[in-house]
Design a protein around this motif. Structure first.
Motif, PDB file in Angstrom:
ATOM      1  N   PRO A 149     -11.557  -2.802 -10.088  1.00 33.32           N
ATOM      2  CA  PRO A 149     -10.371  -2.387 -10.836  1.00 33.32           C
ATOM      3  C   PRO A 149      -9.123  -3.046 -10.241  1.00 33.32           C
ATOM      4  O   PRO A 149      -9.049  -3.262  -9.038  1.00 33.32           O
ATOM      5  N   GLY A 176      -4.674  -3.201 -10.841  1.00 33.41           N
ATOM      6  CA  GLY A 176      -3.456  -2.842 -11.564  1.00 33.41           C
ATOM      7  C   GLY A 176      -2.642  -4.108 -11.750  1.00 33.41           C
ATOM      8  O   GLY A 176      -2.918  -4.942 -12.608  1.00 33.41           O
ATOM      9  N   GLY A 182      -2.047  -6.017  -8.925  1.00 34.35           N
ATOM     10  CA  GLY A 182      -2.325  -6.855  -7.751  1.00 34.35           C
ATOM     11  C   GLY A 182      -1.203  -6.912  -6.736  1.00 34.35           C
ATOM     12  O   GLY A 182      -0.931  -7.965  -6.178  1.00 34.35           O
ATOM     13  N   THR A 183      -0.538  -5.769  -6.470  1.00 34.08           N
ATOM     14  CA  THR A 183       0.489  -5.776  -5.429  1.00 34.08           C
ATOM     15  C   THR A 183      -0.010  -5.112  -4.150  1.00 34.08           C
ATOM     16  O   THR A 183       0.764  -4.847  -3.237  1.00 34.08           O
ATOM     17  N   SER A 184      -1.305  -4.828  -4.113  1.00 37.79           N
ATOM     18  CA  SER A 184      -1.870  -4.181  -2.933  1.00 37.79           C
ATOM     19  C   SER A 184      -1.641  -5.030  -1.695  1.00 37.79           C
ATOM     20  O   SER A 184      -1.751  -6.248  -1.731  1.00 37.79           O
ATOM     21  N   SER A 244       8.490   0.959  -2.959  1.00 37.45           N
ATOM     22  CA  SER A 244       9.498  -0.066  -3.297  1.00 37.45           C
ATOM     23  C   SER A 244       8.989  -0.985  -4.385  1.00 37.45           C
ATOM     24  O   SER A 244       9.763  -1.654  -5.056  1.00 37.45           O
ATOM     25  N   SER A 245       7.682  -1.009  -4.577  1.00 37.13           N
ATOM     26  CA  SER A 245       7.112  -1.850  -5.622  1.00 37.13           C
ATOM     27  C   SER A 245       7.027  -1.124  -6.968  1.00 37.13           C
ATOM     28  O   SER A 245       6.376  -1.618  -7.889  1.00 37.13           O
ATOM     29  N   THR A 253       1.395  -0.466 -11.014  1.00 40.15           N
ATOM     30  CA  THR A 253       0.951   0.457 -12.050  1.00 40.15           C
ATOM     31  C   THR A 253       0.673   1.835 -11.457  1.00 40.15           C
ATOM     32  O   THR A 253       0.389   1.962 -10.266  1.00 40.15           O
ATOM     33  N   ASN A 259      -1.067   3.023  -7.943  1.00 36.05           N
ATOM     34  CA  ASN A 259      -0.416   4.025  -7.082  1.00 36.05           C
ATOM     35  C   ASN A 259      -1.339   5.208  -6.798  1.00 36.05           C
ATOM     36  O   ASN A 259      -1.395   5.711  -5.684  1.00 36.05           O
ATOM     37  N   SER A 267       0.151   5.976  -3.102  1.00 37.36           N
ATOM     38  CA  SER A 267       1.354   5.319  -2.614  1.00 37.36           C
ATOM     39  C   SER A 267       2.493   6.295  -2.362  1.00 37.36           C
ATOM     40  O   SER A 267       2.555   7.364  -2.953  1.00 37.36           O
ATOM     41  N   GLY A 268       3.361   5.880  -1.483  1.00 39.51           N
ATOM     42  CA  GLY A 268       4.542   6.686  -1.183  1.00 39.51           C
ATOM     43  C   GLY A 268       5.743   5.796  -1.022  1.00 39.51           C
ATOM     44  O   GLY A 268       5.647   4.581  -1.132  1.00 39.51           O
TER      45      GLY A 268
HETATM   46  C1  FAD Z   1       6.827  -5.995  -1.759  1.00 43.55           C
HETATM   47  C2  FAD Z   1       5.898  -4.831  -1.772  1.00 43.55           C
HETATM   48  C3  FAD Z   1       6.384  -3.570  -1.454  1.00 43.55           C
HETATM   49  C4  FAD Z   1       5.529  -2.476  -1.442  1.00 43.55           C
HETATM   50  N1  FAD Z   1       6.038  -1.259  -1.136  1.00 43.55           N
HETATM   51  C5  FAD Z   1       5.223  -0.195  -1.108  1.00 43.55           C
HETATM   52  C6  FAD Z   1       5.741   1.094  -0.759  1.00 43.55           C
HETATM   53  O1  FAD Z   1       6.940   1.271  -0.518  1.00 43.55           O
HETATM   54  N2  FAD Z   1       4.881   2.122  -0.707  1.00 43.55           N
HETATM   55  C7  FAD Z   1       3.554   1.972  -0.978  1.00 43.55           C
HETATM   56  O2  FAD Z   1       2.836   2.953  -0.916  1.00 43.55           O
HETATM   57  N3  FAD Z   1       3.035   0.771  -1.319  1.00 43.55           N
HETATM   58  C8  FAD Z   1       3.836  -0.320  -1.381  1.00 43.55           C
HETATM   59  N4  FAD Z   1       3.304  -1.534  -1.709  1.00 43.55           N
HETATM   60  C9  FAD Z   1       1.852  -1.676  -1.968  1.00 43.55           C
HETATM   61  C10 FAD Z   1       1.418  -1.638  -3.454  1.00 43.55           C
HETATM   62  O3  FAD Z   1       2.497  -1.922  -4.294  1.00 43.55           O
HETATM   63  C11 FAD Z   1       0.849  -0.305  -3.820  1.00 43.55           C
HETATM   64  O4  FAD Z   1      -0.339  -0.112  -3.122  1.00 43.55           O
HETATM   65  C12 FAD Z   1       0.588  -0.118  -5.339  1.00 43.55           C
HETATM   66  O5  FAD Z   1       0.168   1.188  -5.579  1.00 43.55           O
HETATM   67  C13 FAD Z   1      -0.440  -1.067  -5.919  1.00 43.55           C
HETATM   68  O6  FAD Z   1      -0.385  -0.972  -7.321  1.00 43.55           O
HETATM   69  P1  FAD Z   1      -0.978  -2.106  -8.281  1.00 43.55           P
HETATM   70  O7  FAD Z   1      -0.770  -1.669  -9.667  1.00 43.55           O
HETATM   71  O8  FAD Z   1      -0.425  -3.398  -7.903  1.00 43.55           O
HETATM   72  O9  FAD Z   1      -2.519  -2.023  -7.930  1.00 43.55           O
HETATM   73  P2  FAD Z   1      -3.488  -3.127  -7.343  1.00 43.55           P
HETATM   74  O10 FAD Z   1      -2.899  -3.727  -6.135  1.00 43.55           O
HETATM   75  O11 FAD Z   1      -3.914  -4.017  -8.418  1.00 43.55           O
HETATM   76  O12 FAD Z   1      -4.706  -2.224  -6.918  1.00 43.55           O
HETATM   77  C14 FAD Z   1      -4.603  -1.318  -5.871  1.00 43.55           C
HETATM   78  C15 FAD Z   1      -5.893  -0.499  -5.765  1.00 43.55           C
HETATM   79  O13 FAD Z   1      -6.010   0.361  -6.870  1.00 43.55           O
HETATM   80  C16 FAD Z   1      -7.248   0.193  -7.521  1.00 43.55           C
HETATM   81  N5  FAD Z   1      -6.977   0.487  -8.916  1.00 43.55           N
HETATM   82  C17 FAD Z   1      -6.036  -0.064  -9.724  1.00 43.55           C
HETATM   83  N6  FAD Z   1      -6.047   0.508 -10.934  1.00 43.55           N
HETATM   84  C18 FAD Z   1      -7.009   1.468 -10.909  1.00 43.55           C
HETATM   85  C19 FAD Z   1      -7.502   2.402 -11.853  1.00 43.55           C
HETATM   86  N7  FAD Z   1      -7.003   2.507 -13.079  1.00 43.55           N
HETATM   87  N8  FAD Z   1      -8.519   3.218 -11.478  1.00 43.55           N
HETATM   88  C20 FAD Z   1      -9.035   3.133 -10.233  1.00 43.55           C
HETATM   89  N9  FAD Z   1      -8.602   2.275  -9.294  1.00 43.55           N
HETATM   90  C21 FAD Z   1      -7.604   1.458  -9.629  1.00 43.55           C
HETATM   91  C22 FAD Z   1      -7.682  -1.199  -7.165  1.00 43.55           C
HETATM   92  O14 FAD Z   1      -9.062  -1.356  -7.206  1.00 43.55           O
HETATM   93  C23 FAD Z   1      -7.143  -1.343  -5.755  1.00 43.55           C
HETATM   94  O15 FAD Z   1      -8.043  -0.808  -4.838  1.00 43.55           O
HETATM   95  C24 FAD Z   1       4.151  -2.646  -1.734  1.00 43.55           C
HETATM   96  C25 FAD Z   1       3.681  -3.907  -2.071  1.00 43.55           C
HETATM   97  C26 FAD Z   1       4.527  -4.998  -2.088  1.00 43.55           C
HETATM   98  C27 FAD Z   1       3.989  -6.328  -2.449  1.00 43.55           C
END
Ligand code: FAD
Ligand code: SF4
Ligand code: SF4
Lengths: 472, 429
Positions: A71, A73, A75-77, A136-137, A142, A146, A151-152
């Motif tokens: 899965p 979202g 891709g900001t993990s 912050s993201s 998505t 989160n 996420s926090g």
């Molecule tokens: C510049 C920057 C700042 C950031 N700041 C923070 C911050 O302040 N706090 C914080 O907590 N994080 C932060 N992050 C990390 C990141 O943004 C978070 O982890 C965010 O929740 C990831 O969301 P995404 O939509 O990009 O998911 P993805 O990175 O695509 O996926 C994250 C995880 O979720 C899973 N996933 C996605 N969608 C689903 C679904 N529908 N069902 C089940 N599993 C799913 C994926 O398999 C993966 O394991 C930051 C990242 C960056 C690059």
């Protein structure tokens, strides 16, 4: 590695009828091979589902053909969560954002997995509510991501993190069944709390296809102060004193001297570069009460030895003060391009000790390390600035990161406050959880996902797996 | 050097390494919003260029996503780590063009040479085509395109463009100067642009009159030529450089405070002239001096008093030119000017900063993609029901006309250049 046969592909085409959402060109596969952490891992196929039925169909097929599913979202993990480390299929949920309903009577939001977190808060604001978790993201990540990463953000200090706002989920299990957890009520003790189990499970226990989120009334006003400290230890004391004085700020962010210098060299804001730390404090609530609280914050800081407390008179001035914090990211990558962002977290009282440890680590391994982050809840962000093309330096960085994890755990803290385990931190899981603790988690995974279909290779370390910080 | 080392050298590899893949640029990218694929996002494209430089994908794999990029550069201001996407894109286009050139048939080569070396910089030819266009509005357009060998790209777009192509004024202008009534605030060299001066000559004329009305001395020099933007964006860098040198030399001879234009796209090319040269090149400092003087008309008018005479009781919205905003960094000035117009009611539309899909000749070469992007834009614009859409670049202007036409709103919405509206309010014609 599993391969997707012609027959399997035909079955997929029967489930996802719109071929535009089936991506198999080389340039597409490479575009889903990364996230915001490290490594390039090619999937064999990318699908963009937009309904629960499509997900159910694909998951059942994957079980039949034993194809790993990843899965994703946006891709900001930062921990490698969505990387297809074993090939297989990436399920990109970013197009699935049709539902974003605010129900003011129940103070809840019902959302599809691909909705952007910031959009939920913005829509809630229109109704006088807020959705507090603020990574912050938030404007690019998505809600599905989160939820999976729990996420926090800065507001976590006062309002908690994602898990504190989820009251119900629709989940497709690793074997392709639809279940509903929780519901629309705040109170709910019927059976095991599967909602909380799924939140933070990083896509290894189920695919979130809908979420019910709790909203709270939006505070009327905010007030910000920027505090300068000659001594880092004093800033630690200031944090504890404020929090034990009956005031709970909505944000408390710290920047160390290295950050301040980097910001001043990048875009001079007139910050003094000879202070050891800057604390940014935001209060929220009724204008009268935060006015009074701010006076107390100011006197408390000065009493423990702050050099100066600058209080913003209006929102514009507040934005100016926050600018310093916002510039940290662009400023530090000017030093070197590769940023390794850690989020090891320690109990609040141990912040000064953690700072001391980090300083030692920085010196022993001769690395560029700056510290900023959510001081109020002990969630520091030690960031190492390096150049990934310099393999020798990256080896030193890997050692330093290991030591940061150890230091956090020794101080009674944790590997990750908010970025998740993914592949980056899995080698250290046992260190924090112990053999038995980790084994109980594995048993849960095996019970839920007997064919090991969902996000394999994550959270649990492969035998002999070590931390790797380079792209390859 | 082997082939891969050459590629590593030619592609802006170091710039791609600066991308931390945070995804902060995704919401700003029109092609990502429209096509919903990481492949068509800035982060995706940067990664693909990196992969090509490392030899992990082929140039053929790279070509599609790079071709569909609008080059609007909305991703740059969105990036927290200042990744130079413009450079990365340009390096990729150069490499891809070179590869194609090797594969091109002689006929294709001749055609390209005809367009870029001869037609665009040559006003007389453009005038000819311009006046021709009017003619073709009455003829069968397929016939025309088949004749000039464009059948593979032109028919459908031409049919649609034909409806909105403005009347072309082929009369030649006497090159001269306009003096203000009082002692001049600025001495300005006016840059007309080749396509602009063919299709929107009136806007250039109004621009000069407005500048004079605001107290500037405006001089039109005959030695100027095409800015070279279209060449540059199509990988014809050598030609772009030679046009740049020509313009630098031409304007250097006069003591202008500013070189002013009303064309977001040309202005952007000119404020980046120095980037065409190596820092050690003797042309670099000359180009830099010239670039510093190049300003959009809104930047100048924003500092001066305009003699408003009429009220314009209309609801308007603004479609910023991407190159004006993201490259020239002129963002607030046009809005401030719009708000100064007596009687006007200005409403920004949702995602106003997103490109309209015009992007140079993008809407001709990638007609379908461009129309999908335009649909998204028109959806947001229609919601606020404006009577006028204001633009700051001829390409955007044409695209907005097309958008209005396609939505069947021709009678309800007008598309104008900012200069036209300001002139109307100042009773200048
Ligand atoms: C510049 C920057 C700042 C950031 N700041 C923070 C911050 O302040 N706090 C914080 O907590 N994080 C932060 N992050 C990390 C990141 O943004 C978070 O982890 C965010 O929740 C990831 O969301 P995404 O939509 O990009 O998911 P993805 O990175 O695509 O996926 C994250 C995880 O979720 C899973 N996933 C996605 N969608 C689903 C679904 N529908 N069902 C089940 N599993 C799913 C994926 O398999 C993966 O394991 C930051 C990242 C960056 C690059
Ligand atoms: S230049 Fe425009 S279209 Fe191209 S990647 Fe950047 S934002 Fe997207
Ligand atoms: S915002 Fe900048 S660093 Fe982040 S992905 Fe886009 S280009 Fe890369």
């Amino acid at each position: 590695m599993a391969t997707i046969t012609e027959e399997c592909l035909r079955n997929i085409e029967a489930i996802i009828v719109n071929k535009k959402r089936i991506l198999q060109r080389r340039e597409d596969l490479f575009s889903y091979s990364f996230d915001a952490s490290f490594g390039t891992h090619l999937p064999e196929l990318v699908l963009q589902p937009i309904s629960t039925d499509e997900v159910v169909g694909v998951v059942k097929l994957a079980n039949l053909y034993k194809i790993p599913l990843y899965p994703r979202g946006r891709g900001t993990s930062l921990s490698g969560g969505p990387l297809p480390v074993n090939g297989g299929i990436v399920l990109d949920f970013s197009l699935w954002k049709d539902k974003l309903i605010i129900d003011p009577d129940d103070s809840i939001a019902v959302v599809s997995p691909g909705v952007l977190t910031a959009d939920i808060n913005a829509k809630a604001n229109e109704f006088g509510f807020m959705y507090p978790p603020d990574p912050s993201s938030a404007h690019v990540s998505t809600i599905g991501g989160n939820l999976a990463e729990n996420s926090g953000g800065p507001r976590g200090l006062k309002y908690g993190v994602t898990k504190d706002y989820v009251i119900g989920l629709e989940v497709v299990t690793p074997e392709g069944e639809i279940i509903r957890t929780g519901g629309r009520t705040i109170k709910n003790v019927t059976g095991y709390d599967l909602t909380k189990l799924i939140v933070g499970s990083e896509g290894t226990l189920g695919i979130i296809t809908e979420a019910i989120l709790k909203l709270i009334p939006k505070p009327i006003a905010t007030k910000t102060a920027l505090v300068l400290f000659d001594d880092l230890v004093d800033s630690g004391h200031a944090i504890s004193r404020i929090l034990s004085s009956g005031i709970l700020p909505s944000k408390m962010e710290i920047m160390d001297q290295a950050c301040i210098i980097a910001v001043e060299e990048y875009k001079p804001l007139g910050l003094p570069t000879d202070v050891e730390a800057i604390l940014l404090i935001e209060l929220d609530g009724h204008p009268y009460s935060i006015e009074e609280e701010m006076k107390k914050v100011k006197s408390t800081c000065l009493a423990v030895g702050a050099r100066e407390v600058i209080v913003a008179e209006n929102d514009e001035e507040a934005n100016e003060l926050w600018k310093a914090r916002k510039l940290v990211s662009p400023a530090i990558v000017k030093i070197k391009p590769t940023k390794i962002s850690e989020d090891a977290t320690v109990p609040r009282s141990k912040i000064p000790d953690m700072f001391k440890k980090l300083k030692e680590i920085k010196e022993t391994h001769d690395i560029n390390l700056v510290v900023f982050g959510h001081a109020g809840d002990g969630n520091l962000h030690p960031n190492i600035i390096a150049d990934q093309r310099d393999t020798e330096e990256m080896k030193r960085v890997e050692l330093a990161v290991e030591e940061i994890f150890k230091a956090a755990i020794e101080l009674g803290g944790t590997l990750s406050g908010e970025h998740g385990i993914g592949i980056m931190k899995s080698p250290f899981m046992e260190m924090e959880l112990g053999t038995k603790g980790l084994e109980m988690m594995k048993r849960i995974k095996m019970a839920w996902d007997p064919n090991n279909i969902l996000n394999p290779g994550k959270v649990f370390p492969e035998p002999g797996q070590r931390l790797v910080l380079h792209n390859g | 050097m082997d082939k891969q080392t050459i590629l590593l050298d030619k592609l802006a590899y170091n710039e791609t390494v600066n991308c931390v893949q945070c995804g902060y640029c995704l919401p700003s990218c029109p092609t990502y919003a429209t096509f919903g694929k990481e492949t068509h996002s800035p982060r995706g494209r940067i990664n693909l260029v990196k992969m090509a430089a490392e030899g992990r994908i082929s140039l053929d794999d790279l070509a599609g996503p790079m071709d569909v990029c609008l080059g609007c550069r909305a991703c740059e201001p969105a990036c927290p780590t200042n990744v130079q996407y413009g450079k990365i894109l340009e390096s990729a286009i150069d490499v891809l063009t070179e590869q194609r050139r090797r594969k091109q048939s002689l006929k294709e080569k001749a055609m390209k040479k005809l367009i870029f070396d001869y037609m665009i910089p040559n006003k007389n030819v453009l005038h000819f085509i311009g006046s021709g266009l009017q003619l073709y509005q009455t003829l069968k357009i397929d016939d025309f395109s088949r004749k000039i060998g464009f059948t593979n790209i032109l028919p459908e777009p031409m049919r649609q463009f034909e409806k909105i192509t403005p009347k072309v004024n082929v009369k030649k202008r006497k090159h001269s100067a306009i003096q203000p009534d009082t002692s001049p605030r600025f001495r300005i060299g006016f840059f007309v642009g080749c396509i602009m001066d063919t299709f929107f000559k009136r806007i250039n004329d109004l621009s000069m009159k407005l500048l004079a009305a605001a107290g500037c001395e405006v001089v039109l020099i005959a030695e100027q030529t095409c800015c070279g933007a279209l060449h540059h964006h199509s990988g014809e860098k050598e030609k772009a450089i030679s046009l740049a040198k020509h313009n630098i030399e031409a304007f250097e001879k006069y003591q202008f405070d500013y070189v002013v234009n009303s064309i977001g796209g040309c202005g952007a090319a000119m404020v980046e002239y120095h980037l065409l040269f190596d820092e050690a090149d003797r042309w670099y400092p000359r180009a830099e001096l010239f670039s510093d003087k190049c300003k959009d008309i809104s930047f100048i008018l924003d500092q001066l008093e305009l003699p408003f005479k009429m009220e314009i009781q209309k609801t308007v919205t603004y479609q910023p030119s991407c190159h004006l905003k993201n490259v020239q960094k002129v963002e607030k000035e046009p809005v401030r000017l719009i708000e100064k117009i007596p009687g006007i009611s200005y409403i920004p539309h949702k995602n106003m900063n997103m490109c309209c899909g015009s992007a140079g000749i993008y809407n001709i070469v990638h007609f379908e993609e461009s129309m999908e992007i335009l649909n998204l834009k028109m959806e947001n614009i229609s919601k606020i029901k404006p009577e006028i859409i204001i633009t700051t670049n001829p390409g955007c202007h044409l695209q907005m006309l097309l958008g209005v036409e396609r939505e069947g709103l021709r009678d309800e919405i007008r598309a104008v250049h900012l200069v036209e509206l300001l002139a109307e309010a100042c009773d200048i014609s």
